[in-house]
Design an enzyme around this catalytic site. Structure first.
Site, PDB file in Angstrom:
ATOM      1  N   TYR A   6      15.573 -34.898 -12.036  1.00  0.00           N
ATOM      2  CA  TYR A   6      16.596 -35.008 -13.095  1.00  0.00           C
ATOM      3  C   TYR A   6      16.991 -33.698 -13.762  1.00  0.00           C
ATOM      4  CZ  TYR A   6      13.832 -39.321 -12.698  1.00  0.00           C
ATOM      5  OH  TYR A   6      13.082 -40.362 -12.215  1.00  0.00           O
ATOM      6  N   HIS A   7      17.152 -32.627 -12.987  1.00  0.00           N
ATOM      7  CA  HIS A   7      17.529 -31.341 -13.580  1.00  0.00           C
ATOM      8  C   HIS A   7      18.740 -30.719 -12.885  1.00  0.00           C
ATOM      9  CE1 HIS A   7      12.961 -31.082 -14.634  1.00  0.00           C
ATOM     10  NE2 HIS A   7      13.616 -31.832 -15.498  1.00  0.00           N
TER      11      HIS A   7
END
Length: 546
Positions: free
Chosen positions: A474-475
């Site tokens: 999730y980056h």
């Protein structure tokens, strides 16, 4: 309607920027957010992330999917992103990580003047209200509460001891510019008496406290921006959809796009800004050609080890844990303690895949539950998991329009493992992580290893496991990158190249990934952007010595 500034996106960057710009009572600000207010119970209670992250019902979550990934056996990856004021800081694990000093110095070396470590550190400190108080490294009076974990579980301490057993040094603070080591993460969680134990999203920190106090700040929720409005090469407003109708809002000074690494390039492309091949095939008229829009997508690819455990003092599915949870609920309401305050990823480490490296290239997240497929596949019983991700990937992807419909999801192609160097680093990281989990301090918590992992696997077998189960942690960043080269979309002041009255302020402008979680750097970026917009950029004080 006219305002000095119109900001698209109320996530970590947009919420921060709207609050800072509206501190001047003579400046009018309008913030448009596609999601809700970001103050519901599931957001405020940290453990509520288990209901939001999987994307079932899309609760405060865009729940995007990627196109099929050849590097992941043709699987579609899952990309949860926050859809509420606070953005992904409303649904994340709350981990406060800045990254390595060299990450920002690398940005400066790429032509992003003013974004080196010494220049950004004051903005990290400005944003921060750290429970440890003010120091050379931390701020003690900013809006964003950064706390010690309220009730880390015993298994997490055993993980830290297991990593130390394998020779990884203990680290009490991951945010001094050198992350190498193992320890407990600090979290973006309130530590004051009134809200102790609640999630401190960017909206809870920056927006919610001032909404009723500033008549010059207008926040429109459940409002989806559909395109930017241009007069020639100048951005003058935003068209948006709310309540079934399409309306417009105008900006007399600047339009600022803060819709994130996926939403920002999509909005630019819908507005005719980007590569002609991405835009004209959808019948959209070109406004300005910028070849970098949607390119340079980078993300942290993550692999997870999972063990079943007979220990019920963590999150799981079973009678004993359910009974225990009743007590934890009471503790959370009473004093903000107990398991409901957990970030799930309680312990962490930054390690090197090879001892010759200058800085860690792997990050570990130790989780007090069984995790498979972003918690979308549930397992009865109890256990623990450990994520390992490669911090500075070489693979580059893109974001593109799937149609001219502004309500459609963007096309997302991270091209995971398209560069073989990423596979080599992640494979080594997976091996090192398993060695930690098999160390003696975790013996009493291990019962059975899942997913067919076993001793004696060769590299081909390790590769098969990675391609079968790895996915994002999730980056995503970089799709409207800052810089001076031909693919740069914004300059170091975050102005869009070749256009007037338009800036981008979110993780999409990061030219390269930082070595860790991206929420704190995004908030820092917005803090500095506020000063750039107001014309008062702070410089680091020589007295800090840091």
């Amino acid at each position: 309607m006219k305002f000095d500034y119109v900001i698209v996106g109320g996530g970590s960057a947009g919420a921060t920027l709207a609050s800072r710009l509206s501190e001047d009572a003579h400046t009018s600000v309008c913030l448009l957010e596609a999601g809700g207010k970001g103050d519901d119970f599931l957001i405020r209670m940290p453990a509520g992330v288990v209901a939001m992250l999987p994307g079932k019902g899309k609760i405060n979550n865009w729940a995007f999917n990627t196109v099929p990934q050849p590097g992941l056996n043709g699987r579609r990856g899952y990309q949860p992103r926050g859809r509420a004021l606070g953005g992904s800081s409303a649904i994340n694990a709350m981990l406060y990580i800045r990254g390595q000093r060299q990450d920002y110095d690398d940005w400066a070396n790429l032509g992003c003047d003013g974004w080196d470590w010494e220049s950004v550190l004051p903005y990290f400190k400005k944003s921060e209200n750290n429970e440890r108080g003010h120091s050379d490294w931390h701020g003690g009076s900013g809006p964003l509460h950064v706390s010690e974990q309220r009730s880390p579980r015993p298994v997490t301490h055993a993980f830290i001891e297991a990593a130390r057993y394998r020779g990884i040094p203990a680290r009490a603070d991951f945010n001094q510019g050198d992350n190498e080591g193992v320890g407990l993460y600090q979290v973006t969680q309130f530590h004051d008496r009134a809200r102790r134990g609640e999630r401190c999203s960017a909206a809870a920190a920056y927006l919610h406290p001032v909404l009723r106090q500033r008549p010059n700040l207008t926040v429109k929720t459940n409002t989806k921006a559909t395109r930017l409005i241009f007069e020639g090469k100048r951005a003058v407003g935003v068209a948006y959809r709310a309540g079934g109708s399409v309306q417009e809002v105008r900006a007399t000074r600047e339009v600022i796009v803060a819709a994130g690494a996926f939403g920002t390039p999509q909005l630019l492309q819908l507005s005719g800004v980007g590569r002609p091949e991405d835009i004209t095939r959808h019948g959209i008229q070109m406004v300005h050609e910028l070849p970098g829009v949607g390119q340079n997508l980078q993300d942290h690819l993550d692999f997870i080890h999972v063990f079943k455990s007979k220990d019920t003092d963590n999150f799981g599915i079973g009678l004993a844990g359910t009974v225990n949870m009743l007590g934890h609920i009471a503790n959370w309401y009473k004093d903000g303690s107990g398991m409901l305050t957990t970030p799930f990823a309680e312990g962490g480490a930054f390690i090197k895949s090879a001892p010759t490296l200058e800085r860690p290239d792997l990050q570990l997240h130790f989780v007090i539950s069984i995790v498979e497929d972003h918690a979308r596949k549930l397992h009865p019983g109890y256990g623990f998991s450990c994520h390992v991700c490669q911090l500075r990937p070489h693979s580059r992807g893109e974001v593109f329009l799937q149609s001219a419909d502004p309500m459609a999801d963007p096309g997302i192609d991270p091209r995971f493992l398209s560069d073989q160097r990423d596979l080599a680093a992640l494979l080594q990281g997976a091996k090192l992580t398993r060695d930690i989990l098999l160390a003696p301090p975790l013996r009493q918590y291990r019962h059975r290893e899942l997913f067919g992992m076993r001793d004696g696997m060769n590299d081909r077998e390790w590769e098969q496991h990675i391609r079968a189960r790895a996915d994002t942690i999730y980056h995503p960043i970089g799709t409207c990158k800052m810089g001076t080269d031909e693919l740069a979309v914004v300059d170091p002041s975050l102005k869009v190249r070749g256009l007037q009255g338009l800036r981008i302020v979110d993780a999409s402008v990061m030219p390269t990934l930082i070595s860790g979680n991206t929420n704190a750097p995004t908030i820092m970026l917005a803090e500095r952007a506020a000063d750039l917009i107001r014309g008062g950029v702070a410089r680091p004080s020589p007295s800090t010595g840091k």
